[in-house]
Structure formats: C-alpha cells, structure tokens
Design a protein around this motif. Structure first.
Motif, PDB file in Angstrom:
ATOM      1  N   VAL A 160     -19.875 -13.149 -15.931  1.00  0.00           N
ATOM      2  CA  VAL A 160     -19.794 -13.562 -17.319  1.00  0.00           C
ATOM      3  C   VAL A 160     -18.790 -12.739 -18.131  1.00  0.00           C
ATOM      4  N   ILE A 161     -18.680 -11.454 -17.844  1.00  0.00           N
ATOM      5  CA  ILE A 161     -17.748 -10.655 -18.651  1.00  0.00           C
ATOM      6  C   ILE A 161     -16.548 -10.222 -17.830  1.00  0.00           C
ATOM      7  N   VAL A 215     -12.775  -9.615 -19.819  1.00  0.00           N
ATOM      8  CA  VAL A 215     -12.815  -9.327 -21.247  1.00  0.00           C
ATOM      9  C   VAL A 215     -11.598  -8.482 -21.636  1.00  0.00           C
ATOM     10  N   LEU A 244     -12.053  -5.913 -26.961  1.00  0.00           N
ATOM     11  CA  LEU A 244     -13.442  -6.332 -27.159  1.00  0.00           C
ATOM     12  C   LEU A 244     -14.438  -5.439 -26.423  1.00  0.00           C
ATOM     13  N   LEU A 292     -18.450  -5.690 -27.215  1.00  0.00           N
ATOM     14  CA  LEU A 292     -19.242  -6.237 -26.110  1.00  0.00           C
ATOM     15  C   LEU A 292     -20.319  -5.241 -25.690  1.00  0.00           C
ATOM     16  N   ILE A 324     -28.835  -6.797 -26.774  1.00  0.00           N
ATOM     17  CA  ILE A 324     -29.578  -7.699 -25.883  1.00  0.00           C
ATOM     18  C   ILE A 324     -30.633  -6.938 -25.076  1.00  0.00           C
ATOM     19  N   PHE A 348     -27.553  -5.869 -33.292  1.00  0.00           N
ATOM     20  CA  PHE A 348     -26.869  -7.109 -33.665  1.00  0.00           C
ATOM     21  C   PHE A 348     -26.077  -6.934 -34.959  1.00  0.00           C
ATOM     22  N   LEU A 398     -17.236  -7.026 -35.382  1.00  0.00           N
ATOM     23  CA  LEU A 398     -16.463  -8.244 -35.153  1.00  0.00           C
ATOM     24  C   LEU A 398     -15.909  -8.792 -36.456  1.00  0.00           C
ATOM     25  N   PHE A 441     -12.867  -7.026 -37.048  1.00  0.00           N
ATOM     26  CA  PHE A 441     -11.901  -7.538 -36.079  1.00  0.00           C
ATOM     27  C   PHE A 441     -11.238  -8.813 -36.589  1.00  0.00           C
ATOM     28  N   LYS A 456      -7.247  -9.773 -37.919  1.00  0.00           N
ATOM     29  CA  LYS A 456      -6.472 -10.851 -37.332  1.00  0.00           C
ATOM     30  C   LYS A 456      -5.823 -11.714 -38.414  1.00  0.00           C
ATOM     31  N   PHE A 472     -28.729 -15.459 -24.109  1.00  0.00           N
ATOM     32  CA  PHE A 472     -28.166 -14.163 -23.714  1.00  0.00           C
ATOM     33  C   PHE A 472     -26.922 -14.363 -22.855  1.00  0.00           C
ATOM     34  N   ILE A 473     -27.028 -15.306 -21.911  1.00  0.00           N
ATOM     35  CA  ILE A 473     -25.890 -15.550 -21.024  1.00  0.00           C
ATOM     36  C   ILE A 473     -24.712 -16.105 -21.823  1.00  0.00           C
ATOM     37  N   LEU A 487     -23.231 -13.443 -24.199  1.00  0.00           N
ATOM     38  CA  LEU A 487     -22.361 -12.468 -23.522  1.00  0.00           C
ATOM     39  C   LEU A 487     -21.018 -13.103 -23.189  1.00  0.00           C
ATOM     40  N   LYS A 488     -21.077 -14.357 -22.733  1.00  0.00           N
ATOM     41  CA  LYS A 488     -19.849 -15.071 -22.367  1.00  0.00           C
ATOM     42  C   LYS A 488     -18.942 -15.201 -23.592  1.00  0.00           C
ATOM     43  N   LEU A 520     -19.064 -13.405 -26.292  1.00  0.00           N
ATOM     44  CA  LEU A 520     -18.647 -12.075 -26.770  1.00  0.00           C
ATOM     45  C   LEU A 520     -17.407 -11.573 -26.038  1.00  0.00           C
ATOM     46  N   SER A 521     -17.124 -12.126 -24.886  1.00  0.00           N
ATOM     47  CA  SER A 521     -15.981 -11.601 -24.138  1.00  0.00           C
ATOM     48  C   SER A 521     -14.706 -12.396 -24.421  1.00  0.00           C
ATOM     49  N   PRO A 527     -12.113 -13.324 -27.788  1.00  0.00           N
ATOM     50  CA  PRO A 527     -11.884 -12.932 -29.185  1.00  0.00           C
ATOM     51  C   PRO A 527     -12.306 -14.008 -30.194  1.00  0.00           C
ATOM     52  N   ASP A 528     -12.015 -15.272 -29.914  1.00  0.00           N
ATOM     53  CA  ASP A 528     -12.279 -16.306 -30.919  1.00  0.00           C
ATOM     54  C   ASP A 528     -13.758 -16.578 -31.126  1.00  0.00           C
ATOM     55  N   ALA A 546     -16.299 -14.456 -30.271  1.00  0.00           N
ATOM     56  CA  ALA A 546     -17.144 -13.261 -30.146  1.00  0.00           C
ATOM     57  C   ALA A 546     -18.232 -13.188 -31.210  1.00  0.00           C
ATOM     58  N   ARG A 547     -17.839 -13.426 -32.462  1.00  0.00           N
ATOM     59  CA  ARG A 547     -18.805 -13.241 -33.532  1.00  0.00           C
ATOM     60  C   ARG A 547     -19.942 -14.251 -33.437  1.00  0.00           C
ATOM     61  N   ASN A 566     -22.445 -13.319 -30.720  1.00  0.00           N
ATOM     62  CA  ASN A 566     -23.420 -12.320 -31.154  1.00  0.00           C
ATOM     63  C   ASN A 566     -24.585 -12.993 -31.880  1.00  0.00           C
ATOM     64  N   ALA A 597     -26.899 -14.934 -29.431  1.00  0.00           N
ATOM     65  CA  ALA A 597     -27.833 -14.049 -28.736  1.00  0.00           C
ATOM     66  C   ALA A 597     -28.934 -13.576 -29.679  1.00  0.00           C
ATOM     67  N   ALA A 598     -28.561 -13.294 -30.934  1.00  0.00           N
ATOM     68  CA  ALA A 598     -29.551 -12.827 -31.910  1.00  0.00           C
ATOM     69  C   ALA A 598     -30.594 -13.906 -32.176  1.00  0.00           C
ATOM     70  N   MET A 657     -32.949 -14.080 -29.278  1.00  0.00           N
ATOM     71  CA  MET A 657     -33.844 -12.929 -29.295  1.00  0.00           C
ATOM     72  C   MET A 657     -34.974 -13.154 -30.298  1.00  0.00           C
TER      73      MET A 657
END
Lengths: 106, 279
Positions: A30-31, A34, A38, A42, A49, A90, A97, A100, A104, B17-18, B21-22, B24-25, B27-28, B30-31, B34, B37-38, B41
C-alpha cells in the motif's frame, strides 16, 4: 506444543493468523511508492491508525467489575491515552497536510 | 440483525485504514485519506462501545468511565495537536505514539491482573503485547525528550552488552512466566521494568538527526502491540489496523533511511560504533 496445536485446529485463531499474513503484505504494497515529502505525514497518519488499540482499552474498561478499582483506574488511563493517540494523531496529520497543500498553492 | 452491525463496522473500519494509508501516500489525496481513516476509526470505536458483547452476551458497562476518558482524551489531544508549533510536530507524533504504546501496555497489565493463570497462548499474547508496548512507550518518551532538547544524546559505555543482557533477561523472565515455572506478579512486573529500561537504552544513544527514523520504527512497534490486542480480544479491526501499521511502518522506516542515504543498521548501530571509536 499444544499451543501450536491450538493455533491450527482452532478456526478463529487460524483466521486471525491468515489476516496477519495478508495484512503484512498489504501494508508493504500500500505505501510502496510514497514520495519522500510525504514520509512524515504518512508516519503520523499510521501513528493515528495504530491508535485502534483504544478499542482494546474500551473493552477492558467495559468489562471491569465495578468494584475492581485497579482495573478501573488503569483502564480509565488507557482509554485517555488511546484517545490522545487517535485524536491527536489525526489532528496533527491534518495540520501537516494542510500546511503542505498551502505551500503547493503558492 | 443487530449482531451483524458490529462485524460490519469492523470490516468498514479495516477497509478505511487500507484506503486511508493508500491515499496518504499520494500528494493529491493525502489529506482526504487521513479523514477517511479517521471516519473509519470513529465508526469502529462507537460500534465497540454500544454493540460489543462477550461470548456470554454480556454488553459493556462502566459507560461514565469510558465516555469520561474519551472526552478528556479528545479535548487534550485536540488542544495539544492544534497548539503545537509546526517545527515541533515530529516530537508531538512521538509523544502520541508513546501514548498508544502505554495504552497497549496497560491493557496487558489489566488482563494479567484479571487472569494470572490464563492458558499459555493467552499469556504469550499478553506478555508480548506488554513488552512491545512498553518498549515503544519508553522509547517514544525519550525520543520526544530528545527532539525538544530536554534530553541530550548520551553515549552509554558497553551499550551493546547491556542491551544483550536485557534481551536475555526478557527471554528468561518471559519463559519463566509463560511455562508457569515461576508465574508470580513479581516476574510479570519485572518483565515490564526490563522492557521499559530497554526502551530507554535503545533510543538513548541515537543521534538527534536520526530521530524521525527511530520514531517511525517505534511507530511500527506500537502497531504490532495493537495487533496483539487484536489477538487478545479476537478483534479483527485491531488486528488489521495494528499489522498494517506494523508492516507499512517498517517499510516506511526503511524508505526514510534510504532517503537519507543510510541503512537502518547504520542508524541503529552506527552510533554505538562512533562511541567505541571516540571513546
């Protein structure tokens, strides 16, 4: 030895073990690519998490007998710490971010 | 009908979560990742509070305590995370990571206190969860102290030998407890103390500039500790969340090392080598 025996004969444990193996590979995939900018967000997101440990704290707290003050106190502390991990994690990630994306736009 | 809502929430939690994470990795996304996932949770936490029941069908009690803890944690966590200066964020992450480790440690302590003569499989899970959680907690606190300048880098003479002795002590004590050879609370808390000491000594000699790598490593430790919680309660979302962070965190640690043109071994052992050379 009977521990190992249990591991493979008990369907619930076996199922959990399968989830573990698959999750390990999934986490790696998944990562996998990266960009280095990031890395810190991350890490922070992953940090939030693993705050999922709070669920264990909630269960232990909810099952504590109401006269067992040691368990109640420690459980209460665990719930606070777990929540700090989740919420703080979180929010900090979001702030990183946010910074970040502002950069940009400029 | 009601008893499928909890597993379904856990499933959705694991998926977020999966996906989180995907996302988050990149740039566009990422936010948004997060937030995804929150949200997962939050769902998993509230589903647990209201719908969890044990094998006998008993639901959870002590709601005032649970909600009290949640409110205090949320307020403190939000304030701390909002107030922290941009430059101090890595140390904040480290501190939060330590909180997660401490949470895993406390869960193990309470479970042991409830049932000191659990079967071997359970004891292994409890003890390993406690060791990893404690190392992560102690290590993260030291990392936090180092990043905000409270703790100076310190060369410890013979660190490698001390660490080896601590490892040996952990193994011996854990075996004594689990096999029931000497299963007293003293041994249990002995393990906790040795693990804490190891966590401190593990991070102590590592240079301040390498701290993000160490925090990432400790982060994946806490993930594994959370996963042991998943084994303890047969809880799939703790398991997937914990293991995902454990493996993704380990890979991330290696990627961070690579970005700094160093190997993980170099970061962890390198400082010991330098000490030997200079001393």
């Amino acid at each position: 030895m009977d521990f190992l025996q249990n591991l493979f004969s008990d369907p619930a444990t076996y199922r959990l073990l399968t989830i573990v193996i698959l999750s390990i590979f999934l986490g790696i995939e998944v990562i996998g690519r990266v960009p280095s900018v990031l890395h810190t967000p991350l890490m922070s997101g992953a940090n939030a998490i693993h705050g999922v440990v709070i669920i264990g704290a909630i269960i232990v707290m909810g099952q504590a007998p109401s006269d067992d003050y040691l368990a109640l106190t420690l459980g209460f502390l665990a719930v606070i710490l777990g929540t700090l991990n989740v919420v703080g994690g979180f929010v900090v990630t979001d702030r990183m971010l946010e910074m970040f994306s502002k950069k940009k736009k400029k | 009908m009601e008893n499928i809502i909890l597993p379904l929430s856990y499933l959705i939690g694991s998926i977020t979560f999966i996906v989180g994470l995907k996302m988050l990795s990149h740039p566009d996304s990422a936010r948004k990742g997060n937030l995804v996932a929150a949200a997962g949770m939050t769902l998993a936490i509230f589903a647990t509070i209201f719908l969890y029941h044990d094998e006998q069908g008993n639901t959870l009690g002590n709601y005032p305590w649970i909600f009290g803890g949640l409110v205090i944690g949320t307020v403190l966590g939000t304030l701390a995370a909002k107030k922290v200066q941009m430059t101090a964020m890595p140390e904040m992450v480290s501190l939060f990571n330590g909180m997660g480790g401490a949470c895993a440690m406390l869960i193990s302590v309470i479970e042991y206190h409830h049932n000191p003569s659990a079967d071997k499989g359970m004891l292994i899970v409890i003890v390993l969860g406690m060791i990893i959680g404690t190392v992560s907690f102690a290590g993260s606190i030291i990392a936090w102290g180092k990043l905000n300048g409270k703790i100076k880098d310190k060369a410890i003479p013979g660190a490698q030998i001390i660490n080896f002795i601590l490892w040996a002590a952990l193994v011996v004590l854990a075996v004594m407890l689990i096999t029931g050879f000497c299963a007293t609370p003293v041994v249990f808390y002995g393990i906790l103390a040795v693990a804490a000491l190891y966590g401190v000594l593990f991070v102590m000699p590592i240079g301040g500039a390498d701290m993000p790598v160490v925090i990432s490593l400790l982060n994946s430790f806490t993930g594994v500790a959370a996963a042991f919680g998943g084994f303890l309660y047969n809880n799939p979302v703790m398991l997937t969340g914990g293991i995902l962070v454990g493996s993704a965190g380990t890979i991330l640690t290696m990627l961070m090392c690579k970005a700094m043109n160093r190997s993980l071994k170099n970061v962890l052992i390198g400082s010991f080598g330098n000490n030997a050379a200079s001393g």
